[in-house]
Design an enzyme around this catalytic site. Sequence first.
Site, PDB file in Angstrom:
ATOM      1  CB  SER A  58       4.169  74.260 -54.003  1.00  0.00           C
ATOM      2  OG  SER A  58       5.374  74.862 -53.545  1.00  0.00           O
ATOM      3  CG  ASN A  97      16.869  70.092 -53.755  1.00  0.00           C
ATOM      4  OD1 ASN A  97      15.911  70.737 -54.164  1.00  0.00           O
ATOM      5  ND2 ASN A  97      17.781  69.585 -54.562  1.00  0.00           N
ATOM      6  CG  HIS A 136     -18.180  32.587 -40.045  1.00  0.00           C
ATOM      7  ND1 HIS A 136     -17.376  32.613 -41.152  1.00  0.00           N
ATOM      8  CD2 HIS A 136     -17.633  31.655 -39.205  1.00  0.00           C
ATOM      9  CE1 HIS A 136     -16.383  31.743 -41.022  1.00  0.00           C
ATOM     10  NE2 HIS A 136     -16.513  31.153 -39.840  1.00  0.00           N
ATOM     11  CE  LYS A 142     -33.561  54.243 -40.909  1.00  0.00           C
ATOM     12  NZ  LYS A 142     -33.197  54.464 -42.338  1.00  0.00           N
ATOM     13  CG  ASN A 194     -30.282  56.995 -40.618  1.00  0.00           C
ATOM     14  OD1 ASN A 194     -30.831  55.903 -40.477  1.00  0.00           O
ATOM     15  ND2 ASN A 194     -30.791  57.968 -41.364  1.00  0.00           N
ATOM     16  CD  GLU A 209     -24.339  54.642 -41.971  1.00  0.00           C
ATOM     17  OE1 GLU A 209     -25.148  53.715 -41.864  1.00  0.00           O
ATOM     18  OE2 GLU A 209     -24.635  55.750 -42.451  1.00  0.00           O
ATOM     19  CE1 TYR A 223      12.006  68.078 -53.830  1.00  0.00           C
ATOM     20  CE2 TYR A 223      12.269  69.122 -55.979  1.00  0.00           C
ATOM     21  CZ  TYR A 223      11.503  68.854 -54.856  1.00  0.00           C
ATOM     22  OH  TYR A 223      10.233  69.372 -54.753  1.00  0.00           O
ATOM     23  CD  GLN A 243       5.745  71.797 -56.087  1.00  0.00           C
ATOM     24  OE1 GLN A 243       6.823  72.389 -56.035  1.00  0.00           O
ATOM     25  NE2 GLN A 243       4.793  72.139 -56.955  1.00  0.00           N
TER      26      GLN A 243
END
Length: 481
Positions: A27, A115, A161, A288, A290, A295, A322, A327
């Site tokens: 890891s 741990n 709405h 355009k 945008n 977004e 553990y 992990q």
Amino acid sequence: MPQPGHKLWGGRFEDGPDPLFRAINDSLPVDWVLARHDIAGSIAWAEAIAGAGVLTDAERDDLVAGLGRVWEKARDIHEPPVESGAEDIHTWVEAELTADLGDLGKKLHTGRSRNDQVATDFRLWAKESIAERLSELNALRGALQSLAERSEGVVMPAYTHLQPAQPVLAGHWCLAYDAMLSRDAKRLANSLDGADVCPLGSAALSGTTFPVDRDAIARRLGFARVSTNSLDAVSDRDFCLDMLSAGAFIGVHLSRISEELVVYATPGFGLIALEDAVTSGSSLMPQKKNPDALELVRGKSGGLLAAFQSLAVTLKGLPLAYNKDLQEDKPVVFAAMAELSLCLRAATRVIEAVSFVPERCREAALQGGSAATELADHLVERGVPFRDAHHIVGRVVKNAEQQGVQLQDLTASDLKAIDGHFGDNAPDCMKLEAMLARRDIPGGTAPAQVAAALQAARSECRALILPEVPDIVRDPSSVLR
């Protein structure tokens, strides 16, 4: 120094790990970001076991100084040193310390397990990350509050709405989202409290056998308290779920405000203007503009929701203590907090540059029969039952639609021709300023109420206090000075 592939747990194994096992097991590429926290925790542990009689004062001092030097090396390494062969950050730190100090470096892990070590590292990181998100959230709230302040007097339509409903002050709209973010700040603060627990001393699962002062360890590392159960301490990731849950809520709210701003910026609405710097053009259509930043914030909220679900599903079937499944917590949490940070900062940048278009907002606020409720209330004040008033005003709205005019264009004579209960002052109640002023109750959109709400929100943000990071956590090499 141990050779590449050295493991902290390899004594009972005759064969080395399979490369495929290492690919799924190691890891270090992920937990390298915990180097500072791992070294800080190790300094506190060296001091603790010295206090318990495991180390002499001289050995403690040498270990602490050696750990400071390991951090000086680590902070100059910009990519995880996978070529070292270390399985994880804990292995790398111990290997570097042993290379520096010899056998003394091997004494550091006495009474400690990876741990409780990783749980401590992760909590130290989480506390800092949550504090950073709180600061970023506060900045976004400040941007909304500033937008409310500089939009004083701007009247806009509020929608249900997505249909025009009633007029409100633009500042009231801003503070609606500030109220959402205020709740988010409380959720983040709650997750900070959940992370503020020191598990060090829990060892593998049953607690260390050495008489370390756990309260002193917690104070040294800046934790508010120690964990109360060693089995729970090494496997608890509720603080991660708390972080991700708060992040998911923020994502929902960022998505909602992004959606509204995207809609309000369209020519059909035209209520706001966005700065060029947070928009983009089209590769084909020259006209355009945008709202890409908004977004993308809206889109990234999906990942924030998924992060919570991902970790919850990982945790839901785990037995106590553990398990290596844990992990998988860090890739999810690290990525989610990085995305949340980006979204908060991007949203703040957009809001700082948003401006309402006052004329268009006012025009839109008069459209769609937005004064209908005022007319109904006017009739109620003249003794008409509300349900009857509602029906009468429905007829007025229909009449205005047939004539192609707004309600505010109707005169007292027009209204009386439809129903004799209307008074001569009926048109006055449909003026925008009058409609706003009538909502003069706590939480309403009257100017005085919005001003008071803005002041309260400002005060709440100013009251934010973030936890201090102890010197050895902020910079473990401080022990060398």
